[in-house]
Design an enzyme around this catalytic site. Sequence first.
Site, PDB file in Angstrom:
ATOM      1  N   ILE A  98      26.439   2.372 -33.763  1.00 17.70           N
ATOM      2  CA  ILE A  98      27.628   3.082 -33.987  1.00 17.70           C
ATOM      3  C   ILE A  98      28.535   2.453 -34.933  1.00 17.70           C
ATOM      4  O   ILE A  98      29.607   3.202 -35.023  1.00 17.70           O
ATOM      5  CB  ILE A  98      28.311   3.531 -32.688  1.00 17.70           C
ATOM      6  CG1 ILE A  98      28.732   2.019 -31.963  1.00 17.70           C
ATOM      7  CG2 ILE A  98      27.511   4.321 -31.468  1.00 17.70           C
ATOM      8  CD1 ILE A  98      29.438   2.008 -30.767  1.00 17.70           C
ATOM      9  N   TYR A 132      38.363  -7.509 -24.621  1.00 23.93           N
ATOM     10  CA  TYR A 132      37.746  -6.332 -24.088  1.00 23.93           C
ATOM     11  C   TYR A 132      38.480  -5.118 -23.714  1.00 23.93           C
ATOM     12  O   TYR A 132      38.282  -3.916 -23.905  1.00 23.93           O
ATOM     13  CB  TYR A 132      36.760  -6.721 -23.099  1.00 23.93           C
ATOM     14  CG  TYR A 132      35.971  -5.499 -22.374  1.00 23.93           C
ATOM     15  CD1 TYR A 132      35.142  -4.642 -22.982  1.00 23.93           C
ATOM     16  CD2 TYR A 132      36.581  -5.153 -21.074  1.00 23.93           C
ATOM     17  CE1 TYR A 132      34.663  -3.503 -22.357  1.00 23.93           C
ATOM     18  CE2 TYR A 132      35.969  -4.353 -20.362  1.00 23.93           C
ATOM     19  CZ  TYR A 132      34.933  -3.465 -20.983  1.00 23.93           C
ATOM     20  OH  TYR A 132      34.289  -2.325 -20.353  1.00 23.93           O
TER      21      TYR A 132
END
Length: 330
Positions: free
Chosen positions: A68, A155
Amino acid sequence: MGYETIRFPEGSTFLVTGSAGFIGSNLVEAILNLGYRVRGLDNFSTGKKENVDSLLVNPNYEFIEGDIRDLGTCMKACEGVDYVLHQAAWGSVPRSIEMPLLYEEINIKGTLHMMEAARQNGVKKFVYASSSSVYGDEPNLPKKEGKEGNVLSPYALTKMVDEEYGKLYTKLYGLDTYGLRYFNVFGRRQDPNGAYAAVIPKFIKQLLNNERPTINGDGKQSRDFTYIENVIEANLKACNASSEAAGQAYNIAYGGREFLIDIYNHLLNALGKDIQPVFGPDRKGDIKHSNADISKAQQMLGYEPEWSFERGIDSAIDWYKENLGYLEPV
């Protein structure tokens, strides 16, 4: 009631990114079982080839090996697609603290590539994985959308940025985006191996092998553990949601609260083991307690999770007993 009765227009095509992973492969399997076409995209950085191979026997499944982080790959993957279920990402709070630049590349830039490719290809709905980690140091329970604290890891920050891009792509470009804040998903095909493995499969594997698991902290931390079937339901219902519900993020959980030491004892009983755990230090960047208010997803998406923690954990234990060899690293 669940997702088995959800229907989409005949000939609908879904793209599942991260399709060789735990959540992605379960989504692929569920959509194929409903009779629709699925295209998968994965680069195997965390996914497993066997998760793809076991599904490729279905003629309605097409798989693209790609990353991606490459916009051209994302554009190709979105061609002729009606619904995108974007699960491709790197998880793990501790690993993100060690590798912040990589998390920026994959989780933010990769997601932006996917949104842009979906926009340019006229995708109807873009559903993407967010995380309960966006609540950060907000102390109040249950966690409710709109009451977020300061994020505690790279994250968590990547997921917060993804949500902001989701809002913008709905507002500026008319792409219906739906962010799903997963709360500690578990179930079949979740990898028990490696330093960053999720706690439930890791404990199950270690106990089956008569090893002593390590519990980080005192075991009194709590989580809203969410069985994979509930997550499948949320993704598919988001694809059927109204445009009024787009551009927002939703808690996806069961709405319960389990303490880690209680889960450990449940596993001991279910597996017939008597093994004392090792108590280690708290994990950096972790929150102490997590419990979701799921009323927004219920109201806006029609989300009604059917799988309680108890039902899910017993199903997961049965699966690992039968398939542990399948998950062993080669």
